[in-house]
Design a protein around this motif. Structure first.
Motif, PDB file in Angstrom:
ATOM      1  N   TYR A 173      13.420  -3.882 -16.139  1.00  0.00           N
ATOM      2  CA  TYR A 173      12.339  -2.913 -15.988  1.00  0.00           C
ATOM      3  C   TYR A 173      11.610  -2.645 -17.304  1.00  0.00           C
ATOM      4  N   GLN A 174      12.344  -2.287 -18.330  1.00  0.00           N
ATOM      5  CA  GLN A 174      11.696  -1.969 -19.603  1.00  0.00           C
ATOM      6  C   GLN A 174      11.086  -3.192 -20.279  1.00  0.00           C
ATOM      7  N   PRO A 175      11.800  -4.343 -20.334  1.00  0.00           N
ATOM      8  CA  PRO A 175      11.190  -5.525 -20.952  1.00  0.00           C
ATOM      9  C   PRO A 175       9.962  -6.031 -20.192  1.00  0.00           C
ATOM     10  N   PHE A 176       9.968  -5.892 -18.874  1.00  0.00           N
ATOM     11  CA  PHE A 176       8.812  -6.346 -18.091  1.00  0.00           C
ATOM     12  C   PHE A 176       7.584  -5.495 -18.400  1.00  0.00           C
ATOM     13  N   LYS A 177       7.779  -4.199 -18.536  1.00  0.00           N
ATOM     14  CA  LYS A 177       6.655  -3.345 -18.898  1.00  0.00           C
ATOM     15  C   LYS A 177       6.147  -3.691 -20.289  1.00  0.00           C
ATOM     16  N   ALA A 178       7.065  -3.942 -21.213  1.00  0.00           N
ATOM     17  CA  ALA A 178       6.665  -4.301 -22.577  1.00  0.00           C
ATOM     18  C   ALA A 178       5.889  -5.614 -22.599  1.00  0.00           C
ATOM     19  N   ALA A 179       6.274  -6.543 -21.727  1.00  0.00           N
ATOM     20  CA  ALA A 179       5.635  -7.860 -21.725  1.00  0.00           C
ATOM     21  C   ALA A 179       4.321  -7.890 -20.966  1.00  0.00           C
ATOM     22  N   THR A 180       4.198  -7.049 -19.926  1.00  0.00           N
ATOM     23  CA  THR A 180       3.030  -7.154 -19.027  1.00  0.00           C
ATOM     24  C   THR A 180       2.207  -5.880 -18.933  1.00  0.00           C
ATOM     25  N   GLY A 181       2.768  -4.753 -19.344  1.00  0.00           N
ATOM     26  CA  GLY A 181       2.097  -3.473 -19.161  1.00  0.00           C
ATOM     27  C   GLY A 181       2.302  -2.890 -17.776  1.00  0.00           C
ATOM     28  N   ILE A 182       3.043  -3.595 -16.906  1.00  0.00           N
ATOM     29  CA  ILE A 182       3.279  -3.121 -15.539  1.00  0.00           C
ATOM     30  C   ILE A 182       4.576  -2.324 -15.499  1.00  0.00           C
ATOM     31  N   GLU A 183       4.488  -1.085 -15.075  1.00  0.00           N
ATOM     32  CA  GLU A 183       5.665  -0.228 -14.982  1.00  0.00           C
ATOM     33  C   GLU A 183       6.401  -0.514 -13.669  1.00  0.00           C
ATOM     34  N   VAL A 184       7.727  -0.605 -13.739  1.00  0.00           N
ATOM     35  CA  VAL A 184       8.558  -0.759 -12.549  1.00  0.00           C
ATOM     36  C   VAL A 184       9.285   0.555 -12.300  1.00  0.00           C
ATOM     37  N   VAL A 185       9.028   1.161 -11.157  1.00  0.00           N
ATOM     38  CA  VAL A 185       9.618   2.456 -10.821  1.00  0.00           C
ATOM     39  C   VAL A 185      10.743   2.233  -9.815  1.00  0.00           C
ATOM     40  N   PRO A 186      12.003   2.447 -10.202  1.00  0.00           N
ATOM     41  CA  PRO A 186      13.116   2.252  -9.273  1.00  0.00           C
ATOM     42  C   PRO A 186      13.340   3.471  -8.389  1.00  0.00           C
ATOM     43  N   ILE A 187      13.607   3.220  -7.115  1.00  0.00           N
ATOM     44  CA  ILE A 187      13.911   4.269  -6.148  1.00  0.00           C
ATOM     45  C   ILE A 187      15.274   3.961  -5.544  1.00  0.00           C
ATOM     46  N   VAL A 188      16.184   4.899  -5.590  1.00  0.00           N
ATOM     47  CA  VAL A 188      17.504   4.701  -4.999  1.00  0.00           C
ATOM     48  C   VAL A 188      17.411   4.942  -3.496  1.00  0.00           C
ATOM     49  N   ALA A 189      17.995   4.030  -2.711  1.00  0.00           N
ATOM     50  CA  ALA A 189      17.941   4.160  -1.258  1.00  0.00           C
ATOM     51  C   ALA A 189      19.268   3.766  -0.656  1.00  0.00           C
ATOM     52  N   GLN A 190      19.395   3.995   0.651  1.00  0.00           N
ATOM     53  CA  GLN A 190      20.642   3.761   1.363  1.00  0.00           C
ATOM     54  C   GLN A 190      21.079   2.301   1.274  1.00  0.00           C
ATOM     55  N   ALA A 191      22.367   2.076   1.581  1.00  0.00           N
ATOM     56  CA  ALA A 191      22.951   0.749   1.403  1.00  0.00           C
ATOM     57  C   ALA A 191      22.260  -0.308   2.248  1.00  0.00           C
ATOM     58  N   ASP A 192      21.866   0.035   3.464  1.00  0.00           N
ATOM     59  CA  ASP A 192      21.165  -0.919   4.324  1.00  0.00           C
ATOM     60  C   ASP A 192      19.766  -0.382   4.597  1.00  0.00           C
ATOM     61  N   PRO A 193      18.769  -0.852   3.835  1.00  0.00           N
ATOM     62  CA  PRO A 193      17.426  -0.293   3.959  1.00  0.00           C
ATOM     63  C   PRO A 193      16.541  -1.015   4.964  1.00  0.00           C
ATOM     64  N   THR A 194      17.104  -1.837   5.844  1.00  0.00           N
ATOM     65  CA  THR A 194      16.264  -2.658   6.727  1.00  0.00           C
ATOM     66  C   THR A 194      15.398  -1.807   7.641  1.00  0.00           C
ATOM     67  N   ALA A 195      15.943  -0.736   8.196  1.00  0.00           N
ATOM     68  CA  ALA A 195      15.151   0.102   9.101  1.00  0.00           C
ATOM     69  C   ALA A 195      13.994   0.761   8.359  1.00  0.00           C
ATOM     70  N   GLN A 196      14.235   1.204   7.124  1.00  0.00           N
ATOM     71  CA  GLN A 196      13.164   1.813   6.340  1.00  0.00           C
ATOM     72  C   GLN A 196      12.052   0.803   6.045  1.00  0.00           C
ATOM     73  N   ILE A 197      12.450  -0.407   5.710  1.00  0.00           N
ATOM     74  CA  ILE A 197      11.450  -1.436   5.400  1.00  0.00           C
ATOM     75  C   ILE A 197      10.612  -1.761   6.624  1.00  0.00           C
ATOM     76  N   LYS A 198      11.244  -1.892   7.773  1.00  0.00           N
ATOM     77  CA  LYS A 198      10.494  -2.159   9.001  1.00  0.00           C
ATOM     78  C   LYS A 198       9.493  -1.039   9.278  1.00  0.00           C
ATOM     79  N   ALA A 199       9.921   0.211   9.070  1.00  0.00           N
ATOM     80  CA  ALA A 199       9.028   1.350   9.312  1.00  0.00           C
ATOM     81  C   ALA A 199       7.828   1.318   8.363  1.00  0.00           C
ATOM     82  N   MET A 200       8.063   1.019   7.092  1.00  0.00           N
ATOM     83  CA  MET A 200       6.973   0.967   6.117  1.00  0.00           C
ATOM     84  C   MET A 200       5.973  -0.133   6.454  1.00  0.00           C
ATOM     85  N   VAL A 201       6.485  -1.311   6.761  1.00  0.00           N
ATOM     86  CA  VAL A 201       5.595  -2.441   7.039  1.00  0.00           C
ATOM     87  C   VAL A 201       4.824  -2.211   8.326  1.00  0.00           C
ATOM     88  N   ASP A 202       5.496  -1.715   9.360  1.00  0.00           N
ATOM     89  CA  ASP A 202       4.804  -1.443  10.621  1.00  0.00           C
ATOM     90  C   ASP A 202       3.699  -0.409  10.437  1.00  0.00           C
TER      91      ASP A 202
END
Length: 359
Positions: A60-89
């Motif tokens: 995360y930190q080296p990528f921002k230093a190299a590209t200027g793009i910030e990576v924001v991590p979000i902690v989520a449940q162990a199996d996020p498949t249902a959340q991903i389907k909801a977001m994409v739909d």
């Protein structure tokens, strides 16, 4: 770090109560405003804990230093498949990427139910083919292993296989198992004598019959990796299957725990891109960055999973390398999990497993 934690808390709270329909109406101002910031920020789901520390330093930190793009991590449940389907739909992207294991990626790209991930489209010849798929390039390799408290076996033989774990008579002790059919059914079949190369398709009747024999001897049905670390550290249980890094955490802290690599169940995890995210190009740039050998070596100081890039071992302390699951010696007697099987059978097997637990 404050900026990360505020966003993380906000999203977790919103997502926890959000269903598929409700998610479509949610807004995430902590991440998505102002508009010009979108071009310099991508949001990624990771499991937190040692992952967060390792990935922050390695990626995360080296990528921002190299590209200027910030990576924001979000902690989520162990199996996020249902959340991903909801977001994409809903086309409402709380995350642009998610760290997924191969099984979850296969579930999300099952053409019968819909493809929810972007083709990775990243050239990564440095990563062996067995650690790559159309939608996922491995960032790390992991194993589900048997972890044993050595102090409980000072004067007697220590279990060294799944058959031993299921053998309550000759190896008495307090046990925990995962409250999930994935891994658990494979362990039951291996314990019953099925060879690793003949596991799939799973013989469910045989697996549940084997589980019947040990059900009353399971003190804890765990639901998260951190829980297993605590159970092992406190001595509440004597042995349990867990992810190797969770057991290694206890070992690194001085706990009397041994990892049994024999018949470990291996898979890999990588950063997958949510289908339709407007940040796909930046995500691909990040994924390419994570394939670098030195970058992968950096996270192993915090997280005892194996780099997918073999060149990373040139940059890892040899003693630490011995604890990692992708080391050839530690992979020698392991069994690869079949994500496609779970993509096709997950719902039905989950239903049967949950019914069995309550019976």
């Amino acid at each position: 770090m404050t900026k990360f934690s505020v966003a993380s808390t906000s999203r977790r709270g919103l997502l926890k109560g959000a269903g598929t329909v409700g998610l479509a109406t949610l807004a995430f101002p902590a991440i998505w405003t102002p508009a010009h910031a979108q071009d310099k920020r991508i949001v990624v789901r990771d499991p937190g804990g040692p992952y967060a520390d390792g990935f922050r330093e390695a990626f995360y930190q080296p990528f921002k230093a190299a590209t200027g793009i910030e990576v924001v991590p979000i902690v989520a449940q162990a199996d996020p498949t249902a959340q991903i389907k909801a977001m994409v739909d809903a086309k409402n992207y709380a995350w642009d990427m998610a760290l997924l294991n191969r099984q979850s990626a296969d579930v999300l790209t099952d053409t019968r139910t819909g493809v929810y991930l972007e083709d990775v489209n990243v050239s990564a010849p440095e990563i062996p083919e067995r650690f790559r798929s159309q939608y996922l390039i491995a960032t790390l390799v992991l194993q589900t292993v048997l972890a044993v408290r050595t102090d409980k076996f000072k004067d007697r033989k220590m279990p060294s296989s799944w058959a031993d774990f299921f053998n309550v008579k000759d190896f008495p002790g307090r046990r925990a198992m995962r409250r999930n059919p994935a891994d658990t059914l494979e362990q039951a079949l291996l314990a019953s004598g099925v060879k690793g190369n003949a596991l799939y398709p799973l013989d469910l009747d045989r697996a549940f019959s084997k589980l019947d024999a040990i059900k009353k001897d399971i003190q804890v049905w765990w639901t998260g990796g951190a829980q297993t670390s605590q159970l092992l550290k406190s001595g509440e249980i004597d042995m349990c299957p867990t992810w190797n890094a969770r057991a290694q955490t206890v070992i690194d802290e001085g706990g009397p725990v041994k990892i049994i690599w024999n018949e470990g169940l291996w898979s890999y995890e990588g950063f997958a891109i949510l289908k339709g995210t407007p940040k796909a190009s930046a995500c691909r740039e990040f994924i390419k960055f994570t394939c670098d050998a030195k970058r992968q070596a950096a996270y192993t100081k915090y997280l005892a999973y194996g780099p997918s890039n073999p060149e990373a071992y040139k940059h890892i302390d040899p003693a630490r390398a011995q604890t990692l699951p992708a080391l050839p010696a530690n992979l020698a007697n392991s069994v690869q999990l079949d994500g496609r099987y779970w993509a096709s059978n997950k719902d039905a097997v989950n239903e049967r497993f949950n019914t069995w637990l309550l019976s």
